[in-house]
Design an enzyme around this catalytic site. Sequence first.
Site, PDB file in Angstrom:
ATOM      1  N   HIS A 166      -5.452  -1.700   0.435  1.00 37.50           N
ATOM      2  CA  HIS A 166      -5.939  -0.869   1.550  1.00 37.50           C
ATOM      3  C   HIS A 166      -7.470  -0.938   1.614  1.00 37.50           C
ATOM      4  O   HIS A 166      -8.045  -0.897   2.698  1.00 37.50           O
ATOM      5  CB  HIS A 166      -5.520   0.594   1.366  1.00 37.50           C
ATOM      6  CG  HIS A 166      -4.088   0.867   1.710  1.00 37.50           C
ATOM      7  ND1 HIS A 166      -3.638   0.970   3.009  1.00 37.50           N
ATOM      8  CD2 HIS A 166      -3.006   1.073   0.928  1.00 37.50           C
ATOM      9  CE1 HIS A 166      -2.338   1.231   3.006  1.00 37.50           C
ATOM     10  NE2 HIS A 166      -1.932   1.285   1.750  1.00 37.50           N
ATOM     11  N   ASP A 192       0.302   1.248   6.011  1.00 34.21           N
ATOM     12  CA  ASP A 192       1.498   2.078   5.822  1.00 34.21           C
ATOM     13  C   ASP A 192       2.012   2.438   7.209  1.00 34.21           C
ATOM     14  O   ASP A 192       1.277   3.061   7.994  1.00 34.21           O
ATOM     15  CB  ASP A 192       1.152   3.356   5.057  1.00 34.21           C
ATOM     16  CG  ASP A 192       0.612   3.066   3.664  1.00 34.21           C
ATOM     17  OD1 ASP A 192       0.889   1.985   3.124  1.00 34.21           O
ATOM     18  OD2 ASP A 192      -0.083   3.944   3.121  1.00 34.21           O
ATOM     19  N   GLU A 251       7.795   1.067  -1.912  1.00 36.18           N
ATOM     20  CA  GLU A 251       7.467   1.897  -0.742  1.00 36.18           C
ATOM     21  C   GLU A 251       7.870   1.153   0.528  1.00 36.18           C
ATOM     22  O   GLU A 251       7.233   0.163   0.875  1.00 36.18           O
ATOM     23  CB  GLU A 251       5.952   2.181  -0.706  1.00 36.18           C
ATOM     24  CG  GLU A 251       5.435   2.928  -1.912  1.00 36.18           C
ATOM     25  CD  GLU A 251       3.915   3.040  -1.940  1.00 36.18           C
ATOM     26  OE1 GLU A 251       3.231   2.352  -1.136  1.00 36.18           O
ATOM     27  OE2 GLU A 251       3.417   3.796  -2.770  1.00 36.18           O
ATOM     28  N   HIS A 281       4.911   0.465   3.053  1.00 33.08           N
ATOM     29  CA  HIS A 281       3.668  -0.251   2.710  1.00 33.08           C
ATOM     30  C   HIS A 281       3.833  -1.765   2.864  1.00 33.08           C
ATOM     31  O   HIS A 281       4.790  -2.356   2.384  1.00 33.08           O
ATOM     32  CB  HIS A 281       3.258   0.074   1.271  1.00 33.08           C
ATOM     33  CG  HIS A 281       2.045  -0.687   0.822  1.00 33.08           C
ATOM     34  ND1 HIS A 281       0.784  -0.108   0.720  1.00 33.08           N
ATOM     35  CD2 HIS A 281       1.874  -1.986   0.485  1.00 33.08           C
ATOM     36  CE1 HIS A 281      -0.082  -1.025   0.333  1.00 33.08           C
ATOM     37  NE2 HIS A 281       0.561  -2.180   0.179  1.00 33.08           N
TER      38      HIS A 281
HETATM   39 ZN   LIG Z   1       0.031   1.760   1.293  1.00 32.33          ZN
END
Ligand SMILES: [Zn+2]
Length: 227
Positions: free
Chosen positions: A140, A147, A205, A208
């Site tokens: 990031h 995300d 995740e 992500h």
């Molecule tokens: Zn993320």
Amino acid sequence: MLTRNHAKSSIRRSVPVLAVTAMLACSLCYAGSKPTKEKGEFRTNDLVEIVTLDPTIMLDIRYATSNNFTGKALYPEARAFLQREAALALVRVNAKIKKYGYGILVYDAYRPWSVTKKLWQITPQNKKMYVAKPKVGSRHNRGCAIDVSLYDLVTGKPMKMICEYDDMTERAHICYRGGTIDQQKLKYLLIIAMNEEGFMPFSREWWHFDYKGWKRYPVSDMPFSEL
Ligand SMILES: [Zn+2]
């Protein structure tokens, strides 16, 4: 095309990437005030605000509110930036999923390094595998991770996915088999559409994604106000 066979082959291709990403997520404490300087040549930052390229991409920037796992607002503004090539790829994903009745909803994109450090400090030890260690920084921080979720184009409301954003349980894992069939379909629709445009999913995740070539961009700590 988002066919079932394509789904299987896309996920299979991503497995080595997922394994490496998961290993990188584990780490020790870091008290430095800057990320470790990396060697090598890097591309110049070309961070662009996503909604300037496509205003139909919806934002719900959780770290600009207290509605996140820390309970605190960590960003002064609800804005989302990505490196230009990644942002253009996201625009293509958004266009592609319109035919299924959905749009892209962004929870987080470029994140200044100092915010990654704060997240690390706040996160309990037994959940640190879900956050990047400050010493190396997050993808990031390079403007190459995002995300995302889906929203309904008719109602404008977020889709009910298999779990909430930043749910630090196995429900967030891509391989989690619970939830409803519709929730599983939504998860894989998002993963396949993103993967087709160069975004690699992260095993722990479902929301992500890392954009291909993320290593070519440096870890940055520029605040949104300077972009
Ligand atoms: Zn993320």
